[in-house]
Design an enzyme around this catalytic site. Structure first.
Site, PDB file in Angstrom:
ATOM      1  N   LYS A 172     -14.274  -0.297  -3.643  1.00  0.00           N
ATOM      2  CA  LYS A 172     -15.365   0.058  -2.727  1.00  0.00           C
ATOM      3  C   LYS A 172     -16.476   0.778  -3.493  1.00  0.00           C
ATOM      4  O   LYS A 172     -17.652   0.487  -3.300  1.00  0.00           O
ATOM      5  CB  LYS A 172     -14.857   0.975  -1.610  1.00  0.00           C
ATOM      6  CG  LYS A 172     -13.906   0.294  -0.646  1.00  0.00           C
ATOM      7  CD  LYS A 172     -13.562   1.219   0.504  1.00  0.00           C
ATOM      8  CE  LYS A 172     -12.406   0.675   1.301  1.00  0.00           C
ATOM      9  NZ  LYS A 172     -11.860   1.640   2.236  1.00  0.00           N
TER      10      LYS A 172
ATOM     11  N   HIS B   5       8.119 -26.520  -1.882  1.00  0.00           N
ATOM     12  CA  HIS B   5       7.473 -27.641  -2.563  1.00  0.00           C
ATOM     13  C   HIS B   5       6.280 -27.177  -3.386  1.00  0.00           C
ATOM     14  O   HIS B   5       5.489 -27.990  -3.853  1.00  0.00           O
ATOM     15  CB  HIS B   5       7.062 -28.697  -1.526  1.00  0.00           C
ATOM     16  CG  HIS B   5       8.259 -29.243  -0.795  1.00  0.00           C
ATOM     17  ND1 HIS B   5       8.841 -30.450  -1.107  1.00  0.00           N
ATOM     18  CD2 HIS B   5       9.024 -28.698   0.193  1.00  0.00           C
ATOM     19  CE1 HIS B   5       9.891 -30.643  -0.322  1.00  0.00           C
ATOM     20  NE2 HIS B   5      10.030 -29.588   0.470  1.00  0.00           N
TER      21      HIS B   5
ATOM     22  N   GLU C  72       0.827  -1.214   0.000  1.00  0.00           N
ATOM     23  CA  GLU C  72       0.000   0.000   0.000  1.00  0.00           C
ATOM     24  C   GLU C  72       0.859   1.261   0.000  1.00  0.00           C
ATOM     25  O   GLU C  72       0.418   2.310  -0.441  1.00  0.00           O
ATOM     26  CB  GLU C  72      -0.915   0.025   1.233  1.00  0.00           C
ATOM     27  CG  GLU C  72      -2.188  -0.749   1.018  1.00  0.00           C
ATOM     28  CD  GLU C  72      -3.235  -0.519   2.113  1.00  0.00           C
ATOM     29  OE1 GLU C  72      -3.026   0.305   3.020  1.00  0.00           O
ATOM     30  OE2 GLU C  72      -4.264  -1.198   2.049  1.00  0.00           O
TER      31      GLU C  72
HETATM   32  O1  PA5 Z   1      -3.487   1.065   5.780  1.00  0.00           O
HETATM   33  C1  PA5 Z   1      -4.641   1.417   5.713  1.00  0.00           C
HETATM   34  O2  PA5 Z   1      -4.964   2.586   5.959  1.00  0.00           O
HETATM   35  C2  PA5 Z   1      -5.767   0.465   5.342  1.00  0.00           C
HETATM   36  O3  PA5 Z   1      -5.333  -0.782   4.982  1.00  0.00           O
HETATM   37  C3  PA5 Z   1      -6.712   0.321   6.499  1.00  0.00           C
HETATM   38  O4  PA5 Z   1      -6.023  -0.152   7.612  1.00  0.00           O
HETATM   39  C4  PA5 Z   1      -7.873  -0.613   6.188  1.00  0.00           C
HETATM   40  O5  PA5 Z   1      -8.488  -0.254   4.986  1.00  0.00           O
HETATM   41  C5  PA5 Z   1      -8.896  -0.554   7.308  1.00  0.00           C
HETATM   42  O6  PA5 Z   1      -9.362   0.746   7.483  1.00  0.00           O
HETATM   43  P1  PA5 Z   1     -10.111   1.199   8.787  1.00  0.00           P
HETATM   44  O7  PA5 Z   1      -9.209   1.028   9.931  1.00  0.00           O
HETATM   45  O8  PA5 Z   1     -10.464   2.624   8.538  1.00  0.00           O
HETATM   46  O9  PA5 Z   1     -11.333   0.325   8.920  1.00  0.00           O
END
Ligand code: PA5
Length: 439
Positions: free
Chosen positions: A427, A313, A292
């Site tokens: 989303k 494996h 990310e």
């Molecule tokens: O790194 C990030 O910001 C995302 O992966 C969030 O952790 C994930 O989408 C969950 O979001 P939230 O904590 O708002 O539910």
């Protein structure tokens, strides 16, 4: 003594020492951006000095909630997705034992509280199976969401809230719900205030994937009996050692430089490799952190992971012989917490007496050495990160090591390592298909 060591000798057939050293100025520039908050995403740098922050009251509150959960609950259901669960799961799997939950549920009553994770998928099958495990057991819920609006945990929370309310009544349920969320915003915060849940704050300037050292990770860890003060001490030592902008002698900056140098040579996939099954979720956490943070603007190393020797494996063939775009970073644990000595067999029908008297860990280490040699010969550079043992302090140090290296690498790549605009695309489509108002 360093808690985390880094070696790159097995990458030097593919990138020269000078090519890595030549990145010193870029590393420094990226480090200064982190330190002074002058780069993109600078409103999400709260993690950077987090290990040095005095947080006595917050830690005491986490420990007291954990004690209460351990006293009242055989099961804690931790609801969260992405950065809101991966760090806690990584810590618990790495630092307890592979069968922690089974022991907690079948051992002496309430000696330990089992910790199950939910809300990281939308699978009804998973929810129902977990509901059956909880069954008649006393349980609590820690719902974690920074935005407080993420669909997966929100739907899952609705399910477990109903279960809690059926079992303990509305008031009793509220006493068993712990909400970790934003200080002021989001549906979860509104609900927590209205219903009177105990709340823990995810700081505004700490993004989800950098939040493991906040109550997001610390409360579930403490419930599982992990020494969170030791985790924080390890992170603090890692800060002291790595939060400088030199390349020479700084394992964290060297890791950032080596992976960047390899990427620039066309090694576009990094496989984080472990030889301990309990590190599987450390890799899952790491994949989110790097994926990310770096995968944007058409750029970025693709973070993958393998559990060896298991995956030798299944994935071994590709790694040895497939497209030469890979490099491996091996997460090496020098000493196992326990070892098994291989016995002697009078008949030796399995032909294993040549290993008699040797520890299983010795065999595991020879497998690692043999694999590294084979993969390097096959064109896969190897980097190596070593911890002496897998304990709470070293885990904390490893978290900080990876977080800092991620910030440095991201800035060297020329992206904003602290946003995740791409996560929104699915989303929007999902909400439209579900008929959510406004989509
Ligand atoms: O790194 C990030 O910001 C995302 O992966 C969030 O952790 C994930 O989408 C969950 O979001 P939230 O904590 O708002 O539910």
């Amino acid at each position: 003594m360093s808690l985390i060591k880094f070696e790159y000798a097995d990458a030097l057939k593919f990138v020269t020492e000078n090519e890595i050293r030549d990145l010193a100025a870029e590393v420094k520039k990226a480090g200064v951006m982190l330190e002074r908050g002058t780069g993109e995403g600078n409103d999400f740098l709260g993690w950077y000095k987090l290990p040095k922050k005095r947080r006595k009251a917050e830690i005491a509150k986490v420990l007291s909630a954990a004690k209460e959960i351990r006293r009242t609950s055989e099961v804690l259901v931790v609801i969260g997705i992405g950065g809101s669960y991966l760090g806690a799961r990584a810590a618990i799997e790495a630092l307890t034992d592979p069968f922690y939950n089974i022991r907690a549920l079948t051992g002496k009553k309430r000696a330990n509280t089992a910790v199950f994770f939910a809300g990281n998928s939308i699978s009804p099958e998973y929810l129902l199976a977990l509901e059956e495990i909880v069954g008649k057991r006393d349980f609590s819920v820690n719902v974690i969401s920074k935005s407080g609006t993420t669909t997966e945990p929100a739907v899952t929370f609705r399910f477990f809230k109903e279960l809690l309310e059926k079992k303990y009544g509305k008031e009793g349920a509220a006493k068993r719900i712990y909400a970790t969320t934003d200080r002021a915003r989001g549906a979860l915060k509104t609900m927590a205030d209205r219903e009177g849940y105990k709340t823990f704050v995810i700081p505004d300037d700490v993004g989800g994937r950098f939040s493991v050292l906040t109550p997001v990770g610390l409360l579930p860890m403490a419930v599982a009996g992990i020494d969170i003060n030791a985790v924080l001490e390890g992170a603090s030592e890692a800060y002291d050692e790595f939060a400088n902008n030199e390349l020479a002698g700084n394992a964290c900056n060297l890791y950032a430089a080596a992976r960047t140098a390899l990427y620039r040579k066309g090694k576009e996939v990094e496989i984080l490799v472990n030889y301990e099954p309990c590190l599987h979720f450390v890799s899952e956490w790491w994949k989110q952190l790097y994926g990310e943070s770096e995968g944007k603007d058409g750029k970025g190393i693709f973070p993958a992971s393998c559990d060896f020797t298991t995956d030798l494996h299944s994935m071994g063939q590709y790694i040895q012989d497939g497209k030469r775009i890979l490099f491996e970073t091996v997460l090496n644990v020098e000493k196992p917490r326990r070892d098994v000595v291989i016995g002697t067999d009078a008949e030796n029908l399995d032909g294993l007496n040549y290993l008699a008297g040797k520890g299983m860990d010795y065999v595991n280490k020879q497998a690692a050495a043999g694999t590294a040699m084979a993969h390097v010969d096959g064109g896969v550079p190897n980097l190596k990160i070593t911890m002496e043992t897998l304990d709470a302090k070293n885990f904390g140090a490893l978290v900080y090591f990876f977080e800092r290296a991620c910030g440095v690498s991201g800035y060297m790549l020329g992206v904003n390592p602290f946003n995740q605009p791409g996560v929104e695309a699915y989303k929007k489509n999902m909400f439209r298909l579900l008929g959510k108002p406004g989509y």
